[in-house]
Enzyme design. Structure first.
Site, short mmCIF file in Angstrom:
data_model
loop_
_atom_site.label_atom_id
_atom_site.label_comp_id
_atom_site.label_asym_id
_atom_site.label_seq_id
_atom_site.Cartn_x
_atom_site.Cartn_y
_atom_site.Cartn_z
N CYS A 135 0.76 -1.32 0.09
CA CYS A 135 0.00 0.08 -0.06
C CYS A 135 1.01 1.14 -0.06
O CYS A 135 0.69 2.02 -0.94
CB CYS A 135 -1.04 0.03 1.04
SG CYS A 135 -0.26 -0.50 2.84
N1 LIG Z 1 -4.38 -3.93 4.90
C1 LIG Z 1 -3.78 -3.16 4.05
O1 LIG Z 1 -4.23 -2.08 4.07
C2 LIG Z 1 -3.22 -3.99 3.08
C3 LIG Z 1 -2.53 -3.11 1.80
C4 LIG Z 1 -1.97 -4.13 1.15
C5 LIG Z 1 -1.29 -5.25 1.41
N2 LIG Z 1 -1.68 -5.69 2.60
C6 LIG Z 1 -1.26 -7.09 2.79
O2 LIG Z 1 -2.18 -8.06 2.27
C7 LIG Z 1 -2.26 -9.20 3.21
C8 LIG Z 1 -3.52 -9.36 3.78
O3 LIG Z 1 -3.47 -8.25 4.63
P1 LIG Z 1 -4.93 -7.99 5.64
O4 LIG Z 1 -4.71 -6.58 6.10
O5 LIG Z 1 -6.13 -8.38 4.79
O6 LIG Z 1 -4.52 -8.91 6.69
P2 LIG Z 1 -5.67 -9.54 8.02
O7 LIG Z 1 -6.79 -8.38 8.13
O8 LIG Z 1 -4.91 -9.84 8.90
O9 LIG Z 1 -6.09 -10.80 7.09
C9 LIG Z 1 -5.37 -11.99 7.11
C10 LIG Z 1 -6.26 -13.22 7.21
O10 LIG Z 1 -5.57 -14.32 7.01
C11 LIG Z 1 -5.99 -15.44 7.53
N3 LIG Z 1 -4.87 -16.07 7.93
C12 LIG Z 1 -4.06 -15.94 9.10
N4 LIG Z 1 -3.13 -16.88 9.23
C13 LIG Z 1 -3.34 -17.76 8.12
C14 LIG Z 1 -2.85 -18.97 7.84
N5 LIG Z 1 -1.64 -19.42 8.43
N6 LIG Z 1 -3.24 -19.63 6.78
C15 LIG Z 1 -4.25 -19.27 6.20
N7 LIG Z 1 -5.06 -18.21 6.64
C16 LIG Z 1 -4.39 -17.43 7.60
C17 LIG Z 1 -6.89 -14.93 8.65
O11 LIG Z 1 -8.28 -15.32 8.17
P3 LIG Z 1 -8.89 -16.40 8.60
O12 LIG Z 1 -9.21 -16.56 10.34
O13 LIG Z 1 -10.39 -16.31 8.18
O14 LIG Z 1 -8.28 -17.67 8.00
C18 LIG Z 1 -6.93 -13.49 8.67
O15 LIG Z 1 -8.21 -12.90 9.15
C19 LIG Z 1 -0.93 -8.81 4.18
O16 LIG Z 1 0.30 -9.65 3.78
C20 LIG Z 1 -0.59 -7.24 4.05
O17 LIG Z 1 0.48 -6.95 4.30
C21 LIG Z 1 -2.47 -5.31 3.24
#
Ligand SMILES: NC(=O)c1ccc[n+]([C@@H]2O[C@H](COP(=O)([O-])OP(=O)(O)OC[C@H]3O[C@@H](n4cnc5c(N)ncnc54)[C@H](OP(=O)(O)O)[C@@H]3O)[C@@H](O)[C@H]2O)c1
Length: 324
Positions: A135
């Protein structure tokens, strides 16, 4: 209709993908995998979609889908692909930083293309595997790429960017707790943030000299959006800089250069990046603003999907800013 799978569906970027895909004319969600919510309604994690779908989270994947989005924390995408196999025809769009750097771009014989359409559209269209940009990295690159291409980024650059709390994901931490975040501001990882790697590779990709990039990320007192400023010495008139940016983004669908100063809310809830240029003496100030969950994550991921499958680049992404 193409069939889509989402891994990590209860998180923030997974939730944004569900919202976007429910309104996409060419794609249908096949499954949303969750490690913690299998069997529960999608609306149990994302109450705003109540009434829009009866789908439930799944504890299993369907390996025969057209595209899968990996919305997992850093390191977990590689782990997930080690433990799960998709059809060789399945396109993979990864939102983590597992495959963004050139040294990480080949994994299990798959070559991941860095998915910034403003830079790599021609490589994205035939790609099967996409490393979706970070981001902060998206906001900063879109602010700097026109100067880098023109060989005008050889002086030191100072970058300051403020992000909303959703940038840190759905999990609660000390710095995303309401009591700490509200009415507060702080910096973190000064000059060492991990997105400097992908930013550095992109600005260097034109083969022109690049000055030191001093990057100071900040945590803002709001939920979504990134407001970034960068300044550097620029020998030339403001009109020359405006012309460089206008030319670079002449074919960009979502990145627009504004003649007026910009603010964050004009892009929040959209897939747009707005850019503004200001000159003071010999310094050029570039401001860019995006929504971290859309142009900074899930919106850009859908944009990449649209390019790969030959859909209208804007399909499912013609969104309305909150503004007020
Ligand atoms: N947030 C942002 O603004 C943003 C922007 C750009 C990129 N990103 C990147 O995008 C990715 C996701 O970000 P996010 O903000 O959506 O994260 P998040 O809100 O923490 O969601 C990640 C989800 O992954 C699942 N999970 C956790 N551990 C796991 C595992 N070992 N195996 C399979 N599923 C697992 C969980 O869902 P369940 O409990 O449903 O399995 C968790 O809710 C990250 O790498 C982040 O750096 C985020």
């Amino acid at each position: 209709m193409i069939k889509v799978g989402i891994i990590g569906g209860s998180g923030y970027t997974g939730g944004e993908l569900i919202r976007l895909l429910l309104n996409h004319a060419e794609a249908k969600i096949d499954f949303v995998f969750s490690t913690t919510r299998a069997g529960k309604a999608l609306s149990s994690a994302h109450p705003d979609i109540l009434g829009l779908t009866d789908m439930k989270f799944s504890g299993e994947i369907n390996p025969n889908i057209d595209v899968v989005f990996l919305c997992l924390g850093h390191g977990n995408s590689k782990k997930f692909l080690e433990e799960n196999t998709f059809s060789p025809e399945t396109k993979i769009i990864d939102l983590s930083n597992d495959f963004r750097l050139q040294e990480d771009a080949v994994y299990q014989g798959k070559t991941f293309v860095y998915g910034l359409p403003e830079l790599h559209k021609e490589q994205i269209i035939p790609a099967s595997y996409i490393a979706n940009p970070g981001c902060f990295a998206t906001a900063v690159q879109l602010a700097l790429l026109p100067l880098a291409k023109a060989g005008r980024l050889s002086n030191e650059v100072h970058i300051n960017a403020v992000t909303g709390s959703t940038g840190a994901g759905v999990g609660l931490s000390a710095t995303s707790h309401f009591s700490w975040r509200n009415n507060n501001v702080s910096w973190y990882k000064p000059f060492t943030h991990q997105h400097l790697g992908e930013i550095g590779e992109s600005v260097a990709s034109f083969g022109n000299p690049v000055g030191t990039l001093n990057f100071l990320p900040n945590r803002g007192n709001f939920t979504r959006g990134i407001f970034a400023t960068a300044y550097t010495k620029f020998e030339g008139a403001l009109e020359e800089a405006q012309s460089l940016y206008g030319d670079f983004y002449s074919n960009a669908v979502f990145t627009h250069v504004s003649g007026d100063p910009i603010h964050l809310k004009q892009v929040v809830n959209t897939n747009n990046c707005h850019i503004h240029l200001h000159k003071h003496e010999d310094v050029l100030l570039i401001t860019s603003a995006i929504d971290n969950l859309l142009k900074g994550a899930s919106g850009q991921a859908i944009q990449n999907m649209n390019l790969i499958f030959g859909f209208d680049e804007k399909e499912g992404l013609q969104l309305k800013a909150g503004v007020f």
